[in-house]
Design a protein around this motif. Structure first.
Motif, mmCIF file in Angstrom:
data_model
loop_
_atom_site.group_PDB
_atom_site.id
_atom_site.type_symbol
_atom_site.label_atom_id
_atom_site.label_comp_id
_atom_site.label_asym_id
_atom_site.label_seq_id
_atom_site.Cartn_x
_atom_site.Cartn_y
_atom_site.Cartn_z
ATOM 1 N N LEU A 111 5.583 75.231 -12.558
ATOM 2 C CA LEU A 111 4.960 74.094 -13.231
ATOM 3 C C LEU A 111 5.697 72.832 -12.792
ATOM 4 C CD1 LEU A 111 5.227 76.544 -15.735
ATOM 5 C CD2 LEU A 111 3.306 75.095 -16.393
ATOM 6 N N ASN A 112 4.947 71.756 -12.521
ATOM 7 C CA ASN A 112 5.559 70.549 -11.979
ATOM 8 C C ASN A 112 4.795 69.310 -12.407
ATOM 9 O OD1 ASN A 112 3.259 70.694 -10.319
ATOM 10 N ND2 ASN A 112 4.386 71.816 -8.732
ATOM 11 N N ASP A 113 4.869 68.248 -11.597
ATOM 12 C CA ASP A 113 4.242 66.992 -11.989
ATOM 13 C C ASP A 113 2.724 67.093 -12.094
ATOM 14 O OD1 ASP A 113 3.921 67.328 -9.261
ATOM 15 O OD2 ASP A 113 4.287 65.238 -8.761
ATOM 16 N N THR A 114 2.113 68.061 -11.390
ATOM 17 C CA THR A 114 0.669 68.233 -11.521
ATOM 18 C C THR A 114 0.295 68.744 -12.915
ATOM 19 O OG1 THR A 114 0.735 70.507 -10.653
ATOM 20 C CG2 THR A 114 0.446 68.722 -9.064
ATOM 21 N N ASP A 115 1.284 69.302 -13.628
ATOM 22 C CA ASP A 115 1.078 69.741 -15.006
ATOM 23 C C ASP A 115 1.592 68.714 -16.010
ATOM 24 O OD1 ASP A 115 0.153 72.567 -14.381
ATOM 25 O OD2 ASP A 115 2.124 72.564 -13.401
ATOM 26 N N GLY A 116 2.026 67.554 -15.502
ATOM 27 C CA GLY A 116 2.502 66.491 -16.376
ATOM 28 C C GLY A 116 3.993 66.486 -16.631
ATOM 29 N N LEU A 117 4.755 67.366 -15.958
ATOM 30 C CA LEU A 117 6.195 67.424 -16.193
ATOM 31 C C LEU A 117 6.914 66.269 -15.501
ATOM 32 C CD1 LEU A 117 7.019 71.229 -15.820
ATOM 33 C CD2 LEU A 117 6.319 69.964 -17.851
ATOM 34 N N LYS A 118 8.042 65.877 -16.096
ATOM 35 C CA LYS A 118 8.867 64.807 -15.558
ATOM 36 C C LYS A 118 10.270 65.345 -15.258
ATOM 37 C CE LYS A 118 8.018 62.219 -19.177
ATOM 38 N NZ LYS A 118 7.954 61.080 -20.137
ATOM 39 N N PRO A 119 10.999 64.713 -14.351
ATOM 40 C CA PRO A 119 12.355 65.179 -14.019
ATOM 41 C C PRO A 119 13.316 65.049 -15.201
ATOM 42 C CG PRO A 119 11.499 63.721 -12.309
ATOM 43 C CD PRO A 119 10.557 63.619 -13.468
ATOM 44 N N ASP A 120 14.246 66.000 -15.298
ATOM 45 C CA ASP A 120 15.352 65.933 -16.262
ATOM 46 C C ASP A 120 14.874 65.595 -17.671
ATOM 47 O OD1 ASP A 120 17.402 66.472 -14.317
ATOM 48 O OD2 ASP A 120 17.154 64.418 -13.593
ATOM 49 N N TYR A 201 6.744 84.100 -27.023
ATOM 50 C CA TYR A 201 8.107 83.648 -26.732
ATOM 51 C C TYR A 201 8.161 82.137 -26.898
ATOM 52 C CZ TYR A 201 12.569 83.250 -24.233
ATOM 53 O OH TYR A 201 13.870 83.011 -23.896
ATOM 54 N N GLU A 202 9.327 81.630 -27.273
ATOM 55 C CA GLU A 202 9.525 80.188 -27.335
ATOM 56 C C GLU A 202 10.948 79.836 -26.951
ATOM 57 O OE1 GLU A 202 10.050 78.545 -31.575
ATOM 58 O OE2 GLU A 202 8.622 80.206 -31.829
ATOM 59 N N THR A 203 11.090 78.654 -26.369
ATOM 60 C CA THR A 203 12.403 78.210 -25.917
ATOM 61 C C THR A 203 12.392 76.700 -25.764
ATOM 62 O OG1 THR A 203 14.114 78.573 -24.243
ATOM 63 C CG2 THR A 203 11.856 78.378 -23.448
ATOM 64 N N LYS A 204 13.559 76.124 -25.659
ATOM 65 C CA LYS A 204 13.721 74.711 -25.314
ATOM 66 C C LYS A 204 14.495 74.650 -24.011
ATOM 67 C CE LYS A 204 13.604 72.707 -29.964
ATOM 68 N NZ LYS A 204 13.137 73.926 -30.648
ATOM 69 N N ILE A 205 14.042 73.829 -23.078
ATOM 70 C CA ILE A 205 14.665 73.788 -21.760
ATOM 71 C C ILE A 205 14.452 72.417 -21.126
ATOM 72 C CG2 ILE A 205 12.614 74.700 -20.578
ATOM 73 C CD1 ILE A 205 14.579 76.223 -18.720
ATOM 74 N N LYS A 206 15.404 72.032 -20.289
ATOM 75 C CA LYS A 206 15.320 70.777 -19.551
ATOM 76 C C LYS A 206 14.776 71.047 -18.156
ATOM 77 C CE LYS A 206 18.252 66.791 -18.384
ATOM 78 N NZ LYS A 206 19.654 66.256 -18.454
ATOM 79 N N SER A 207 13.825 70.250 -17.730
ATOM 80 C CA SER A 207 13.247 70.423 -16.394
ATOM 81 C C SER A 207 14.278 70.083 -15.322
ATOM 82 C CB SER A 207 12.006 69.545 -16.228
ATOM 83 O OG SER A 207 12.354 68.178 -16.370
ATOM 84 N N SER A 208 14.022 70.553 -14.121
ATOM 85 C CA SER A 208 14.927 70.321 -12.999
ATOM 86 C C SER A 208 14.876 68.845 -12.575
ATOM 87 C CB SER A 208 14.520 71.193 -11.818
ATOM 88 O OG SER A 208 13.308 70.711 -11.253
ATOM 89 N N PRO A 209 15.824 68.398 -11.735
ATOM 90 C CA PRO A 209 15.747 67.024 -11.220
ATOM 91 C C PRO A 209 14.463 66.743 -10.457
ATOM 92 C CG PRO A 209 17.940 67.940 -10.852
ATOM 93 C CD PRO A 209 17.071 69.077 -11.343
ATOM 94 N N GLN A 210 13.794 67.798 -9.986
ATOM 95 C CA GLN A 210 12.508 67.633 -9.293
ATOM 96 C C GLN A 210 11.326 67.687 -10.256
ATOM 97 O OE1 GLN A 210 14.872 70.052 -8.260
ATOM 98 N NE2 GLN A 210 15.738 68.468 -6.917
ATOM 99 N N GLY A 211 11.605 67.865 -11.548
ATOM 100 C CA GLY A 211 10.527 67.921 -12.543
ATOM 101 C C GLY A 211 9.803 69.246 -12.536
ATOM 102 N N HIS A 237 2.125 76.525 -23.984
ATOM 103 C CA HIS A 237 2.139 75.269 -24.728
ATOM 104 C C HIS A 237 3.418 74.495 -24.415
ATOM 105 C CE1 HIS A 237 -1.150 77.063 -27.042
ATOM 106 N NE2 HIS A 237 -0.359 78.119 -27.203
ATOM 107 N N ILE A 238 3.260 73.236 -23.978
ATOM 108 C CA ILE A 238 4.377 72.387 -23.593
ATOM 109 C C ILE A 238 4.411 71.162 -24.514
ATOM 110 C CG2 ILE A 238 5.480 71.113 -21.717
ATOM 111 C CD1 ILE A 238 3.622 72.612 -19.789
ATOM 112 N N ASN A 239 5.571 70.904 -25.103
ATOM 113 C CA ASN A 239 5.765 69.700 -25.907
ATOM 114 C C ASN A 239 7.041 69.009 -25.457
ATOM 115 O OD1 ASN A 239 3.647 69.706 -28.194
ATOM 116 N ND2 ASN A 239 4.438 71.791 -28.215
#
Length: 243
Positions: A111-120, A201-211, A237-239
């Protein structure tokens, strides 16, 4: 129906399948963006039902001797799920023949910026998925553990000390790792009729520097012999967590 057979090699740690390498065009995306004091917060649901394509998921096998990949006969295909239902569906089939004591087969999704994710960026992740098998209430079902998790490093197999190891901490057998957790096993009531088990499953995580984030669903086997299962209907589900 096209069937694609994948074997891991020493030089290729994972494979990507997508019905002729189609784009990720079967995702059903629901996205809400909340603007508050110029902070943009992502809330998104992605559904992978695999009815039309494999959605660019990849596969891998680890916990086996390096060079023995072909002996384990890893098979990863996009095909019809063998459930006795009025409207058949498709899913991702994974199978192997464990000729040793342990083996881990898994699917992964980037999953990456095409899914709306941002770096860090910190995200709250919740998802559920189905695993369909006929492993039965036997060693074949009780000693194959379903593990899952979300990582911010690419989960590739890598050679280490003469073995193919998982790049990350998945734990061994029934034990949890820091990256992947056990959510159940492959056991079913019947060892002839395919049945569906649902996991969440559920978790909290920080995206990579590449998002980027990487979803992993796998089977950690301590059963010597053939293991086969279908993975279907992933609801992801992403929040975004505001800083």
């Amino acid at each position: 129906m096209k069937k694609i057979l994948f074997f891991c090699t020493l030089l290729i740690g994972f494979l990507v399948v997508g019905c002729g390498q189609t784009t990720d065009n079967t995702d059903n995306n629901n996205t809400n963006v909340d603007n508050n004091e110029n902070n943009t917060t992502l809330t998104k649901t992605i559904t992978y039902d695999f009815n039309d394509a494999a959605s660019n998921f990849g596969s891998g096998i680890t916990d086996i001797p390096a060079g023995d990949e072909e002996k384990y006969n890893l098979n990863f295909t996009h095909e019809q799920v063998p459930l006795d239902v009025t409207s058949p569906t498709r899913g991702l089939m994974v199978s192997m023949n464990n000729v040793g004591k342990t083996a881990f087969i898994y699917i992964r999704k980037t999953l990456n910026d095409t899914d709306g994710l941002k770096p860090d960026t910190e995200y709250d992740i919740k998802y559920d998925f189905e695993v369909i098998s006929n492993a039965g209430n036997t060693e074949k079902g009780n000693k194959v553990y379903v593990k899952t998790g979300v990582m911010n490093t690419l989960p590739l197999p890598e050679e280490k000390d003469g073995n193919m190891a998982f790049r990350g901490n998945k734990g061994t057998g029934a034990n949890d790792g820091t990256d992947l957790k056990k959510v159940g096993d492959l056991s079913t009531a019947s060892d002839t009729k395919y049945e569906t088990k649902k996991f969440n499953y559920e978790t909290k995580i920080k995206s990579s520097p590449q998002g980027e984030l990487f979803l992993v669903i796998g089977l950690d086997s301590e059963y010597t012999g053939e293991t086969k299962a279908f993975i279907d209907n992933i609801n992801f589900h992403i929040n975004e967590i505001k800083g």
